[in-house]
Enzyme design. Sequence first.
Site, PDB file in Angstrom:
ATOM      1  N   TYR A  72      48.188  39.918  34.888  1.00 14.68           N
ATOM      2  CA  TYR A  72      48.357  40.019  36.341  1.00 14.68           C
ATOM      3  C   TYR A  72      49.837  40.093  36.708  1.00 14.68           C
ATOM      4  O   TYR A  72      50.275  40.994  37.434  1.00 14.68           O
ATOM      5  CB  TYR A  72      47.697  38.790  36.973  1.00 14.68           C
ATOM      6  CG  TYR A  72      47.859  38.629  38.452  1.00 14.68           C
ATOM      7  CD1 TYR A  72      47.130  39.406  39.341  1.00 14.68           C
ATOM      8  CD2 TYR A  72      48.724  37.666  38.964  1.00 14.68           C
ATOM      9  CE1 TYR A  72      47.266  39.233  40.708  1.00 14.68           C
ATOM     10  CE2 TYR A  72      48.868  37.488  40.329  1.00 14.68           C
ATOM     11  CZ  TYR A  72      48.138  38.268  41.204  1.00 14.68           C
ATOM     12  OH  TYR A  72      48.272  38.097  42.554  1.00 14.68           O
TER      13      TYR A  72
ATOM     14  N   GLY B 260      40.849  39.859  52.569  1.00 17.40           N
ATOM     15  CA  GLY B 260      41.109  38.699  51.707  1.00 17.40           C
ATOM     16  C   GLY B 260      41.842  37.607  52.462  1.00 17.40           C
ATOM     17  O   GLY B 260      42.046  37.713  53.681  1.00 17.40           O
TER      18      GLY B 260
ATOM     19  N   GLY C 230      33.812  38.445  49.797  1.00 21.59           N
ATOM     20  CA  GLY C 230      33.522  38.158  51.203  1.00 21.59           C
ATOM     21  C   GLY C 230      34.566  38.732  52.139  1.00 21.59           C
ATOM     22  O   GLY C 230      35.608  39.228  51.722  1.00 21.59           O
TER      23      GLY C 230
END
Length: 312
Positions: free
Chosen positions: A144, A12, A38
Site C-alpha cells: 500500500y 468513504g 458502504g
Amino acid sequence: MSKKIFVTGGAGFIGSHLVQRLVNEGHKVVVADILLRGNKINPETFRKIQFHQADVRDSAAMLELSKGCDLIYHFAAVLGVDVVADNPVETMDTEIIGMRNICHAALTNGIKKIMYASTSGIYGHSAIDQTVTETINVDPRTSYAIAKRYNEIYLAAMYQEKGLESISVRFFNIYGPGQDERMVIPRFLEQARKNKPITVYGTGEQTRDFTYIDDTIEACMLLTEKIKGSEIYNIANEHEISIRDLAEKIVALSASKSPIQFLESPSKRYDYEVGRRWGSSEKLFGITGFKPGIGLEEGLNYVLNSPLKRVV
Ligand code: UDP
C-alpha cells in the site's frame, strides 16, 4: 467561485467529509465510488451530488465522469492494514491503474489540478529518531505505502511531462465520525462501548499521531487553493500518543468497564508494525497559516457525541 469537482472515493470516510464540505461551499460535486464498504455520505448531501457507482480501475468510466470538471480529488483506495494484506492485487491495481486512469482523464478532459490522498505510511520506520518533514528519506514497506509513493512520483512526472499540477497529502492516522473498524480508534471505541477487552497489539508502546477529520478537511481545502507544480504535504496533528495510552483514554472518556488486553500482533501486521509515527505540519503551516489543532481528547469527544452512525 463555484466549481465542478470530481471526487473518487467520495463515499468513504475521508471522502464523504470532503464531499459534505464541497457541497456546503456551493460546488457541483460528481462522486465515483465502488461502495465496497458502504456509503458514508449523509442522505441530504447525497441528494445534492451526482453519484456514480464506478471503479477507478475503469478507464472509460473515469474519462466520462470527469468531463467538464475543474479539479479532481483522487481519494479512492483499498485501505486498512488487514484488508490490504488480504487483497494485495486489488490494492495495487486500485492505486496504480487508478492513478493512471485519473491522470489520463485529467489530461484528456483538460483538468489542470489533482489532489491525491497519500499516506504517512510512506515514512515507515524513518520516524524513529527525526522530525518527520516531507523532505526526509522515506521508507515505504507495505505494498500500500509503496504504491502510494509510486503515485506521488508519478504525479511529479505528470507535472514535468504534461504540466498536470497536483498536491499529494500524506495523512497521519485520520479519525472522526463515520469511520469504520478497520482503524484503531473506532475499533477501540466499539470495544469500550460494549465493555469488551480493548485489544492492544504488542506492548502498546508504538505511537501514532491522530489527526481529526475536520482539521484534515480544512487543510485539504486550504491546500487546494495552493496547488502549483507537484508538491507533497503532511497533514498531521504533531502530537504522538502510544496505543496503550490511547486505549486508556478511550476507556476513561467512554466511562467503560473494558479491561485492556495485550495481544500479540496478528501475523499480517507483525512485520510492518511501525514503532513510532508522528509528523510535522510546518510545510502546511508555511503555505496556509493553518495547522491541525484539535487535540485527541477533544476529537474523541466529538466522535462520542456524534449522531453519525457507522454505515458498515
Ligand atoms: N492496533 C491495536 N489494536 C487493534 C488495532 C490496531 O493495538 O485492534 C494498533 C496497531 O498495531 C497500530 C495502531 O493501533 O500500532 C494503528 O493501527 P491502524 O490499523 O489504525 O493504522 P496503522 O497506523 O497501523 O496504519
